[in-house]
Write an enzyme that holds these catalytic residues in place. Structure first.
Site, mmCIF file in Angstrom:
data_model
loop_
_atom_site.group_PDB
_atom_site.id
_atom_site.type_symbol
_atom_site.label_atom_id
_atom_site.label_comp_id
_atom_site.label_asym_id
_atom_site.label_seq_id
_atom_site.Cartn_x
_atom_site.Cartn_y
_atom_site.Cartn_z
ATOM 1 N N ASP A 129 -7.762 -4.406 4.478
ATOM 2 C CA ASP A 129 -6.692 -5.199 3.860
ATOM 3 C C ASP A 129 -6.786 -6.684 4.224
ATOM 4 O OD1 ASP A 129 -5.405 -3.034 2.615
ATOM 5 O OD2 ASP A 129 -4.398 -2.504 4.481
ATOM 6 N N ASP A 170 0.859 -1.173 0.000
ATOM 7 C CA ASP A 170 0.000 0.000 0.000
ATOM 8 C C ASP A 170 0.901 1.230 0.000
ATOM 9 O OD1 ASP A 170 -2.244 1.552 0.123
ATOM 10 O OD2 ASP A 170 -2.433 1.419 2.289
#
Length: 733
Positions: free
Chosen positions: A625, A422
């Site tokens: 996530d 990310d």
């Protein structure tokens, strides 16, 4: 290391014969014992594993190293057997070394003395091996102790019969003294050498707990609690409760996890995160127990105590990983399943070959060579090869802030070729800053910033916080907001004073029917610099652009370079626009970008890469996530993130930096290499040792392997495997 085998009492492992050892965990009020080879074996007291016979070890690790009852018992038996075995060896070999010895110790008397002295060595010092060997036969989990018990008992029983009834043996075996050759020294020395190997092994295995013990030792034993009246007193750490206010003076360790409520200071978190730079703490900041307060005085409110602290969770995760099984261990298990029966058959074949084809005295040669085969082939080195490396590696990783959830994560991480990261909080600091204000014509810059900062004060978005902080830095006074509304994925709008104010992306402007065509080129130029561009509107007309950027972490460029050297392709997955993401990717040399990815689509992107044949590791830190972390072959949770992300991941980085991934990758490669070295050594050792012990070199070179030498070699092989595994502690990562 055999999953599924559990036990409430100490003993030996029924599959591999190893003694049960304590399985390590977080703080506990009850000590349990588990097998280092079979973590499913759990007992309330020390003893032996019913599968493999290994000594059970304590499941809990304490700051002070506890006495190991198995080590104490084996050491006592070893030190008693040493002088007695030396006497037996002297009686057996002395005649060849000392001329005239037969004159003062007659031959027959010497044999009887050997029987008397060797018996306590075999029957008392070696008794645990017979118990474990019998259990292995009774449960049909043949293991190293099957071979030890069989080898020692054959040589001892043969010698006893030869001493008590020499007349039953063929005349060719009876010497001029009317006696038959005995091998009490072989039986006694084998027991002593195996005991030595057990003592060395137990001591070496205890070193695998040192990393956990070092972590536990970081926590202070007391805390300074402030009561409701402001009085302060030192209390035991276990008495601290959530909500307690605690004072931490300069130089002291923080007792528990908490939040700063008073004071400012720098805190050294290197003991937990591995990062040497001190972290500034002020009211509202989170602090971690066992870290060290530097110069200022802090008052914190306890938020997590006991088993819920970061330190306790680290200890629990490391301990569970040490008890887990790597897939490569299955290879050793499959071999061991057939190995012991094959050795017994080999020993029988060697016995028959020497009995029928060997030189006189044939029976004596047959017994000795069969015993040598049984002893040298003990598969203890094979059984220790994988678990010892895993135990050392997980402890080593914990000391660097890299926590593996299980052994499979260590093994699979080595095969990863694609890493998804990310942007926010992983590549960047995760603390956006206001970096640009571009007002439209007829709009004052401070008026623009004041209005949108007033609006964003009602939002909890990180970008909103950056704008509010930017306004405060300019001493701009903020106004009250009414009719505030937030549209997910678009922006916010509301009433500031008498004006309708909106801030967000182009989609929000289209929803509110605001024409931002004159600002599009400026917005694209802002994104090309890696900034997030947001449109502002007053009363339905475009008022300007706001640029917010999240600075890249200082450690990120070097970490990206190191990951590329490790052969990984780096993929950035972010919800930012294509232009902003591409700017960051260009700056860092990232290979591929997935931009404008919604949280629900992250797992699909992982699947897409996997369908291309990639082995994927995914690094993330949020609840959204978790599905992607679970989908990836290896999920990597950044320690600054949520518990849900950590539960879904195979690896947790206490400090959420990419250099932790570099360390994890290098440790994974080193661990698998270490396991393969151990397995190769064990396989080659046994493959070469059995035929030599059986006497295949005798027709060519006249070489026979004494059972005593076989016992020494067998013990040395186990200690060598352990020593090789402990080398992981000295790796430079």
């Amino acid at each position: 290391m055999c999953p599924g085998v559990e036990s409430d009492e100490p003993g030996t492992c029924p599959k591999c014969g190893m003694a049960l050892e304590k399985a390590q965990s977080g703080p506990s009020t009850k000590t349990e014992y588990t097998c280092p080879m079979h973590p499913e074996i759990v007992r309330d007291e020390p003893g032996d594993c019913p599968i493999c016979g290994m000594a059970l070890e304590p499941r809990t690790v304490t700051v002070e190293e506890e006495d190991n009852p198995e080590l104490i018992d084996m050491s006592r038996r070893f030190w008693v057997s040493v002088p007695l075995s030396a006497i037996v060896l002297f009686l057996a070999m002395g005649k060849m070394l000392i001329p005239g010895m037969s004159d003062w110790i007659p031959h027959r008397l010497g044999i009887w003395l050997e029987l008397v002295v060797a018996t306590p060595v075999v029957l008392w010092a070696g008794w645990p091996f017979f118990v474990r060997g019998w259990l292995s036969v009774r449960t049909m989990n043949l293991n190293m102790f099957t071979l030890i018990a069989l080898g020692v008992s054959v040589s001892y029983v043969y010698s006893v019969v030869a001493t008590l009834a020499p007349g039953i043996f063929p005349p060719a075996m009876v010497d001029e003294h009317g006696t038959v050759g005995v091998y009490f020294e072989a039986a006694a020395v084998i027991v002593t050498l195996v005991l030595l190997g057990q003592v060395l092994e137990l001591k070496a295995r205890s070193r695998t707990s040192q990393a956990i013990r070092a972590l536990l030792g970081l926590a202070p034993s007391t805390a300074r609690r402030i009561d409701a009246d402001g009085n302060e007193e030192d209390v035991p750490l276990e008495d601290v409760e959530i909500g307690d206010r605690l004072r931490v003076r300069p130089g002291e360790k923080l007792p528990v996890d908490g939040e700063v409520v008073e004071g400012r200071s720098n805190v050294d978190e290197s003991m937990i995160t591995g990062e040497p730079v001190k972290v500034e703490k002020s009211p509202g900041d989170r602090v971690i127990g066992a870290t060290v307060n530097d110069s200022g005085s802090l008052v914190i409110e306890a938020t997590q105590v006991g088993n819920d602290t970061v330190l306790s969770q680290i200890v629990k995760m490391v301990a569970e990983a040490q008890r887990s099984r790597a897939p490569i261990q299955n290879l050793a298990d499959r071999v061991a399943k057939y190995f012991v029966p094959a050795v017994v058959i080999s020993a029988l074949l060697a016995f028959l070959a020497w009995l029928t084809l060997g030189p006189e005295p044939r029976l004596a040669h047959a017994v000795i060579n069969a015993v040598a085969v049984l002893i040298i082939a003990c598969p203890c080195a094979l059984g220790l090869a994988t678990p010892m490396s895993i135990m050392v590696a997980t402890g080593r990783g914990a000391g660097m802030g890299v926590l593996f959830r299980d052994a499979e994560a260590i093994e699979v991480f080595r095969e990863v070729d694609t890493l998804i990261v990310d942007k926010t909080g992983t590549l960047t600091e995760g603390r956006p800053r206001l970096v640009a204000i571009e007002p439209a014509e007829d709009t004052d810059e401070n008026d623009l910033l004041g209005a949108i900062a007033s609006l964003e004060r009602a939002s909890e978005h990180p970008l909103a916080e950056a704008i509010v902080e930017g306004a405060k830095d300019r001493d701009i006074e903020l106004s009250e907001v009414s009719d505030f509304d937030s549209i997910t994925g678009q922006g916010v709008h509301g009433k500031v004073g008498e004006r309708r104010v909106a801030l967000g992306n182009r989609k929000l402007m289209e929803t509110l029917e605001v024409d931002v065509g004159a600002l599009l080129d400026a917005a694209e130029a802002m994104r090309a610099k890696g900034r997030t561009a947001m449109f502002a509107a007053f009363d339905g007309r475009a008022a300007g652009l706001i640029g917010v950027a999240d600075p890249i972490k200082d450690s990120t460029p070097e970490a990206i370079r190191a990951l590329h050297e490790e052969g990984l392709e780096i993929v950035m997955m972010t919800g930012d626009s294509e232009t902003t993401a591409a700017a960051v990717a260009r700056e860092l040399g990232i290979d591929q970008v997935f931009a404008d990815v919604a949280p629900r689509d992250k797992a699909d992107k992982v699947k897409e890469l996997q369908q291309r044949g990639r082995t994927v590791a995914m690094a993330g830190d949020g609840i959204n996530d978790a599905p992607a972390l679970a989908q990836a072959q290896v999920g990597i949770a950044m320690g600054t993130g949520t518990d849900v992300a950590m539960e879904s991941a195979g690896v947790t980085l206490v400090k959420g930096n990419l250099d932790g991934i570099v360390r994890a990758r290098r440790l994974s490669r080193a661990t698998l290499a270490n396991i393969r070295q151990n397995l190769f050594f064990a396989f080659v050792y046994n493959s070469l040792g059995v035929p030599v012990a059986a006497g295949v070199l005798y027709p060519f070179f006249g070489i026979l392997l004494s059972p005593m030498i076989a016992a020494a070699a067998m013990s040395f092989s186990s200690v060598s495997v352990i020593g090789n595994a402990l080398r992981l502690n000295r790796l430079s990562l």
